[in-house]
Design a protein around this motif. Structure first.
Motif, PDB file in Angstrom:
ATOM      1  N   TYR A   1      15.354  -8.107  51.031  1.00  0.00           N
ATOM      2  CA  TYR A   1      13.916  -7.918  51.168  1.00  0.00           C
ATOM      3  C   TYR A   1      13.399  -8.191  52.576  1.00  0.00           C
ATOM      4  O   TYR A   1      12.482  -7.511  53.045  1.00  0.00           O
ATOM      5  CB  TYR A   1      13.189  -8.816  50.154  1.00  0.00           C
ATOM      6  CG  TYR A   1      11.722  -8.542  50.121  1.00  0.00           C
ATOM      7  CD1 TYR A   1      11.216  -7.522  49.336  1.00  0.00           C
ATOM      8  CD2 TYR A   1      10.840  -9.280  50.905  1.00  0.00           C
ATOM      9  CE1 TYR A   1       9.866  -7.238  49.328  1.00  0.00           C
ATOM     10  CE2 TYR A   1       9.490  -8.999  50.900  1.00  0.00           C
ATOM     11  CZ  TYR A   1       9.016  -7.979  50.105  1.00  0.00           C
ATOM     12  OH  TYR A   1       7.686  -7.684  50.113  1.00  0.00           O
TER      13      TYR A   1
ATOM     14  N   PHE B   1      12.762  -5.412  54.916  1.00  0.00           N
ATOM     15  CA  PHE B   1      11.667  -4.512  54.539  1.00  0.00           C
ATOM     16  C   PHE B   1      10.425  -4.733  55.404  1.00  0.00           C
ATOM     17  O   PHE B   1       9.636  -3.822  55.616  1.00  0.00           O
ATOM     18  CB  PHE B   1      11.380  -4.767  53.053  1.00  0.00           C
ATOM     19  CG  PHE B   1      10.422  -3.830  52.397  1.00  0.00           C
ATOM     20  CD1 PHE B   1      10.315  -2.504  52.783  1.00  0.00           C
ATOM     21  CD2 PHE B   1       9.627  -4.272  51.349  1.00  0.00           C
ATOM     22  CE1 PHE B   1       9.435  -1.642  52.152  1.00  0.00           C
ATOM     23  CE2 PHE B   1       8.743  -3.418  50.709  1.00  0.00           C
ATOM     24  CZ  PHE B   1       8.647  -2.107  51.124  1.00  0.00           C
ATOM     25  N   LEU B   2      10.270  -5.945  55.934  1.00  0.00           N
ATOM     26  CA  LEU B   2       9.095  -6.240  56.764  1.00  0.00           C
ATOM     27  C   LEU B   2       8.974  -5.254  57.918  1.00  0.00           C
ATOM     28  O   LEU B   2       7.881  -4.841  58.282  1.00  0.00           O
ATOM     29  CB  LEU B   2       9.162  -7.662  57.320  1.00  0.00           C
ATOM     30  CG  LEU B   2       8.037  -7.978  58.325  1.00  0.00           C
ATOM     31  CD1 LEU B   2       6.731  -8.236  57.605  1.00  0.00           C
ATOM     32  CD2 LEU B   2       8.373  -9.138  59.229  1.00  0.00           C
TER      33      LEU B   2
ATOM     34  N   SER C   1       9.777  -2.102  58.025  1.00  0.00           N
ATOM     35  CA  SER C   1       9.174  -0.844  57.581  1.00  0.00           C
ATOM     36  C   SER C   1       7.666  -0.981  57.464  1.00  0.00           C
ATOM     37  O   SER C   1       6.909  -0.111  57.896  1.00  0.00           O
ATOM     38  CB  SER C   1       9.720  -0.445  56.206  1.00  0.00           C
ATOM     39  OG  SER C   1      11.104  -0.335  56.243  1.00  0.00           O
ATOM     40  N   ILE C   2       7.228  -2.091  56.881  1.00  0.00           N
ATOM     41  CA  ILE C   2       5.796  -2.273  56.636  1.00  0.00           C
ATOM     42  C   ILE C   2       5.041  -2.451  57.945  1.00  0.00           C
ATOM     43  O   ILE C   2       4.047  -1.772  58.208  1.00  0.00           O
ATOM     44  CB  ILE C   2       5.571  -3.470  55.691  1.00  0.00           C
ATOM     45  CG1 ILE C   2       6.172  -3.136  54.322  1.00  0.00           C
ATOM     46  CG2 ILE C   2       4.097  -3.798  55.561  1.00  0.00           C
ATOM     47  CD1 ILE C   2       6.230  -4.295  53.384  1.00  0.00           C
ATOM     48  N   GLY C   3       5.539  -3.341  58.807  1.00  0.00           N
ATOM     49  CA  GLY C   3       4.865  -3.581  60.076  1.00  0.00           C
ATOM     50  C   GLY C   3       4.809  -2.333  60.937  1.00  0.00           C
ATOM     51  O   GLY C   3       3.762  -1.991  61.495  1.00  0.00           O
TER      52      GLY C   3
ATOM     53  N   TYR D   1       9.779   5.629  55.892  1.00  0.00           N
ATOM     54  CA  TYR D   1      10.044   4.211  55.668  1.00  0.00           C
ATOM     55  C   TYR D   1      10.207   3.884  54.182  1.00  0.00           C
ATOM     56  O   TYR D   1      10.916   2.938  53.831  1.00  0.00           O
ATOM     57  CB  TYR D   1       8.944   3.349  56.302  1.00  0.00           C
ATOM     58  CG  TYR D   1       9.073   3.279  57.801  1.00  0.00           C
ATOM     59  CD1 TYR D   1      10.309   3.397  58.414  1.00  0.00           C
ATOM     60  CD2 TYR D   1       7.968   3.102  58.615  1.00  0.00           C
ATOM     61  CE1 TYR D   1      10.437   3.351  59.788  1.00  0.00           C
ATOM     62  CE2 TYR D   1       8.091   3.054  59.992  1.00  0.00           C
ATOM     63  CZ  TYR D   1       9.333   3.177  60.569  1.00  0.00           C
ATOM     64  OH  TYR D   1       9.452   3.125  61.932  1.00  0.00           O
TER      65      TYR D   1
ATOM     66  N   ILE E   1      13.931   2.024  52.174  1.00  0.00           N
ATOM     67  CA  ILE E   1      14.156   1.042  51.105  1.00  0.00           C
ATOM     68  C   ILE E   1      15.372   1.460  50.297  1.00  0.00           C
ATOM     69  O   ILE E   1      16.276   0.661  50.020  1.00  0.00           O
ATOM     70  CB  ILE E   1      12.929   0.958  50.167  1.00  0.00           C
ATOM     71  CG1 ILE E   1      11.670   0.625  50.969  1.00  0.00           C
ATOM     72  CG2 ILE E   1      13.145  -0.083  49.077  1.00  0.00           C
ATOM     73  CD1 ILE E   1      10.418   0.668  50.121  1.00  0.00           C
TER      74      ILE E   1
END
Lengths: 550, 95
Positions: free
Chosen positions: A95, A98-99, A101-103, A311, A315
Motif C-alpha cells: 500500500y 500507492f501514495l 500514484s495519488i500524490g 495510475y 495499482i
C-alpha cells in the motif's frame, strides 16, 4: 488459460531464467525498439522541416489542440518513475507505494486551478518569462534558468537510472561498459530529437509514447485482472499472502510506518508530490504549445483523465507483480523493485520459458524504453530552452541576440546537457526510480512553485523575494538531499560506504518547501525596492484575460 | 483596466473559487496522508473481502480529483471566460 497458472516454485525458477530467456529473445526486443526509434526519428525530421522560427522551436508553433497537448503532457509526465518505479514500490511495499500514484495525480489540481492558464497568458517560452515580467530581468532569469536546469537534471538522473535497469534485465547486458553504451545511445537519441525536432518534434514523440504506454499498461492490467477473474479483492489477497507479509501488505505503514522518522518522511514525500508538479519546468513549457488559456485548461483536463486512468492501472500492475512473483525475485533482479512490471508481464504471458512471456516482456520493455526516451527529450528541451532564452539571450546578450542565435544556443545547450546526463546516468542505478523523481518534485516545489505563485498573485512581491525564494528553496532542498540517506550511510545509498547523512529524511520537502515560501515572503518584506505596481497591473490583466498574450 | 470594477469582478470570480478550493483539496489530501500515518487501526478496517478503508480512501482521492477538475472547468467556462473575453476584446479593440 491453464498456462497462466503459477506455482510459487515454478515462478522462482522461471524468473531466474528470465534474463537468459530475455537474451534469447533479444532480436525481438531490439527490433521492437528499433521500430519505435525509426518511427520517432521520421516524425522528428518531418517536424524539424517545419521548425523555422524561435516560436516553432520553443513552443511548437502554439498550434496544438487541447487533446493533443493533453496527450503530450501525459507523455511528459508518465515517466519511467510512474511505470517502473510505482509498480516496483507497490510490489515491494504494498500500500505505501500507492501514495505516489495519488500524490502525482492530485498535484494536477494545483496546475489546473492556479498555474496553467495564467502562465500560458503571461509567458512566452519558459518559466522564467513569467517571473521576469515584473521583476528585474537579469537576476531573476539567471535564478529561474539555474533552478530549471537543476530540477531537470535531477529528473534526468531518474530516467537514466531506469534505462540502465531495463537494459541489464532485458538485453542480459550486465557489464558496465554495455550499460554505459546504452545510456549513451539514449543520450544521443534525445540530442537528435531535440536539436532537430524542437518542441514540435518532441510533442509528437510524447503523443506516440503516451498512446503506447497506455496501450501497454492496459494490456498487462487486463491480463492480470483476467487471471483473477476481475476480482480485485482476490488479487489483493493473493498479493498479501504471496508477499509473506499478510494483510499488513494492504495497509499503510509497511515502508513508512516503522518509526516516527519514517512517518515524517511519508508526510514529506506526500507534500513534495502534491506541490511539485506545478513547478516542473518541462511540464510548464507544455502550456505554451497551445493557442490560448482555454486550450491550456482543456489539455490539463485531458491529462488528468489520462494520467488518472494510468495510475489506477499501476495499482493492478504493482499488486499483480506482488501476487505473481516472489518478493525475493523482484529484489534479486533490482534492489529497488524497478523491474517488477516487466517481470510481471513475463510471468503473465506464461513465464520465462514461453513465447508469450517473452513477447509480452519485449513489448513492455520497448514501451518502457520509449517512455524513458521521450521524457528525457522533454526534460532536455526544457533545460536547453531555459538556458538559451533566459540565460543566453536575456542575461548574457541582454536581449540583443537574434532569434537565430537564440535557437542555435538552445541546440548547443541540448548537446551539452545530453553529455552531462549521459555522464550522470551511471551513478544512480540501485535507487528506486520513483524515489529519485520525488526528489526532483521536492526541488521543484521548493524553488519554483513559491515564486510562480507569488509572481502571479501577490502584488507586493519583489525581485529580492524571488531570488531568496528560488535560491533558498534550491540550496535547502538539494543540500538536504546531499546529507540524507539517499546519498550516503545506507546500503541502498548512492555512496553506501561513507556516511555523512545527518539529515534523517529521504525527502527534503517538509523543510525546504515551507522554507521556499517563507524566504519569498521575508525577502519581499525586507527589500528596499518598491514593487513595480504598473507592471503587476499589466501582468494581472494579461494573466486572467489573455490580453496581449503571445 | 486593472482598477476597473469589471476586472475586479473577474479577479474575485477567479480567486474566490480557486483559492478556497485549493486549500480544501490540499487539506483533504493531507488528511489522507496523516490518517495513513497515524490512524492505522481505522485505515486497516476491512470493508469487504480484502478491500480496506485505506484503499477506498485512496480511490476517493482519484474520484475527488476528477470531480474538482470538472467543477473548476465548468466554473471557468461559465463565469470566467465570458468576462475575460469581454475585457480582452474591448482592450484589443481600443488599442
Amino acid at each position: 488459460m491453464s498456462t497462466l497458472s503459477v506455482h510459487p516454485a515454478q515462478s522462482v525458477q522461471s524468473t531466474v531464467l528470465a534474463a537468459n530467456e530475455a537474451s534469447e529473445h533479444r532480436p525481438l526486443i531490439i527490433s521492437l525498439f528499433a521500430v519505435f526509434v525509426v518511427a520517432t526519428l521520421i516524425i522528428t525530421v518531418w517536424a524539424g522541416r517545419q521548425t523555422k522560427s524561435a516560436s516553432d522551436f520553443y513552443a511548437g508553433g502554439r498550434q496544438f489542440t487541447g487533446f493533443q497537448n493533453g496527450l503530450a503532457v501525459s507523455g511528459d509526465y508518465m515517466s519511467a518513475a510512474s511505470f517502473l518505479g510505482i509498480a516496483g514500490a507497490i510490489a515491494l511495499f504494498g500500500y505505501d507505494g500507492f501514495l505516489y500514484s495519488i500524490g502525482f495525480l492530485v498535484a494536477w489540481l494545483v496546475a489546473l486551478l492556479l498555474v496553467a492558464e495564467p502562465l500560458r497568458n503571461s509567458g512566452r517560452y519558459t518559466m522564467g518569462d513569467v517571473l521576469a515580467y515584473r521583476m528585474r530581468q537579469r537576476p531573476v532569469r539567471t535564478a529561474a534558468g539555474t533552478s530549471t536546469i537543476v530540477v531537470s537534471i535531477f529528473y534526468l538522473l531518474a530516467q537514466m537510472a531506469g534505462a540502465g535497469v531495463l537494459v541489464s534485465l532485458l538485453l542480459g547486458i550486465t557489464s558496465d561498459a554495455g550499460k554505459i553504451l546504452i545510456v549513451a545511445l539514449v543520450g544521443v537519441l534525445m540530442i537528435v530529437y531535440v536539436t532537430i525536432g524542437g518542441m514540435k518534434g518532441t510533442t509528437w514523440v510524447q503523443m506516440v509514447k503516451a498512446v503506447l504506454l497506455i496501450a501497454g499498461a492496459l494490456l498487462i492490467t487486463f491480463l492480470i485482472l483476467l487471471k483473477f477473474n476481475f476480482n480485485l479483492s482476490d488479487l489483493l489477497g493473493t498479493a498479501a499472502s504471496n508477499s509473506g507479509k499478510g494483510s499488513a501488505f494492504l495497509e499503510p505503514g509497511l515502508k513508512y510506518g516503522v518509526s516516527s522518522t519514517s512517518k515524517l518522511d511519508f508526510i514529506s514525500l506526500g507534500v513534495a508530490l502534491v506541490l511539485g508538479t506545478a513547478g516542473l519546468p518541462h511540464i510548464l513549457i507544455r502550456f505554451y504549445t497551445v493557442p490560448t488559456a482555454q486550450v491550456a485548461r482543456k489539455s490539463v483536463n485531458w491529462a488528468i483523465g489520462i494520467i488518472g486512468a494510468f495510475y489506477l492501472m499501476t495499482i493492478v500492475l504493482g499488486f499483480g507483480a506482488a501476487a505473481l512473483l516472489k518478493p525475493g525475485e523482484i529484489i534479486a533482479s533490482n534492489k529497488a523493485g524497478n523491474t517488477a512490471a516487466p517481470l510481471a508481464s513475463l510471468e503473465i504471458g506464461g513465464g520465462g520459458d514461453s513465447a508469450g512471456g517473452a513477447i509480452l516482456l519485449a513489448v513492455i520493455s520497448a514501451v518502457a524504453f520509449a517512455t524513458i526516451l521521450a521524457v528525457v527529450a522533454g526534460l532536455t528541451l526544457a533545460s536547453s530552452s531555459s538556458f538559451a532564452h533566459d540565460i543566453y539571450a536575456n542575461v548574457i546578450r541582454r536581449g540583443q541576440a537574434t532569434e537565430k542565435e537564440e535557437v542555435r544556443a538552445a541546440r548547443w545547450a541540448t548537446v551539452a546537457i545530453g553529455v552531462v546526463s549521459i555522464a550522470l546516468g551511471a551513478l544512480a542505478r540501485d535507487l528506486n526510480v520513483a524515489g529519485l523523481v520525488a526528489l526532483a518534485f521536492a526541488v521543484a516545489a521548493s524553488a519554483n512553485l513559491p515564486t510562480i505563485l507569488y509572481s502571479l498573485f501577490w502584488k507586493k512581491f519583489t525581485t529580492q523575494g524571488a531570488l531568496w525564494s528560488i535560491y533558498g528553496g534550491l540550496t535547502s532542498s538539494v543540500g538536504l538531499v546531499l546529507f540524507s540517506p539517499v546519498v550516503s550511510g545506507k546500503a541502498t545509498s548512492m555512496f553506501p560506504d561513507v556516511d555523512f547523512a545527518w539529515f534523517p529524511l529521504e525527502n527534503p520537502g517538509l523543510i525546504s518547501i515551507p522554507l521556499g515560501f517563507l524566504l519569498g515572503w521575508l525577502g519581499t518584506l525586507l527589500s528596499k525596492e518598491e514593487p513595480d505596481k504598473e507592471k503587476y497591473a499589466e501582468l494581472e490583466v494579461r494573466s486572467l484575460t489573455g490580453t496581449g498574450a503571445h | 483596466m486593472q482598477q476597473s470594477a469589471e476586472f475586479g469582478e473577474l479577479r474575485t470570480a477567479h480567486r474566490s473559487f480557486a483559492f478556497p478550493l485549493t486549500i480544501a483539496f490540499i487539506a483533504w489530501y493531507l488528511l489522507y496522508v496523516l490518517l495513513s500515518n497515524y490512524a492505522g487501526g481505522f485505515m486497516d478496517t476491512k470493508l469487504f473481502g480484502n478491500i480496506n478503508v485505506a484503499l477506498v480512501f485512496g480511490l476517493a482521492q482519484f474520484l475527488t480529483t476528477f470531480l474538482i477538475a470538472w467543477w473548476y472547468s465548468r466554473h471557468a467556462a461559465t463565469k470566467l471566460d465570458p468576462k475575460a473575453e469581454a475585457i480582452k476584446s474591448r482592450m484589443e479593440g481600443g488599442a
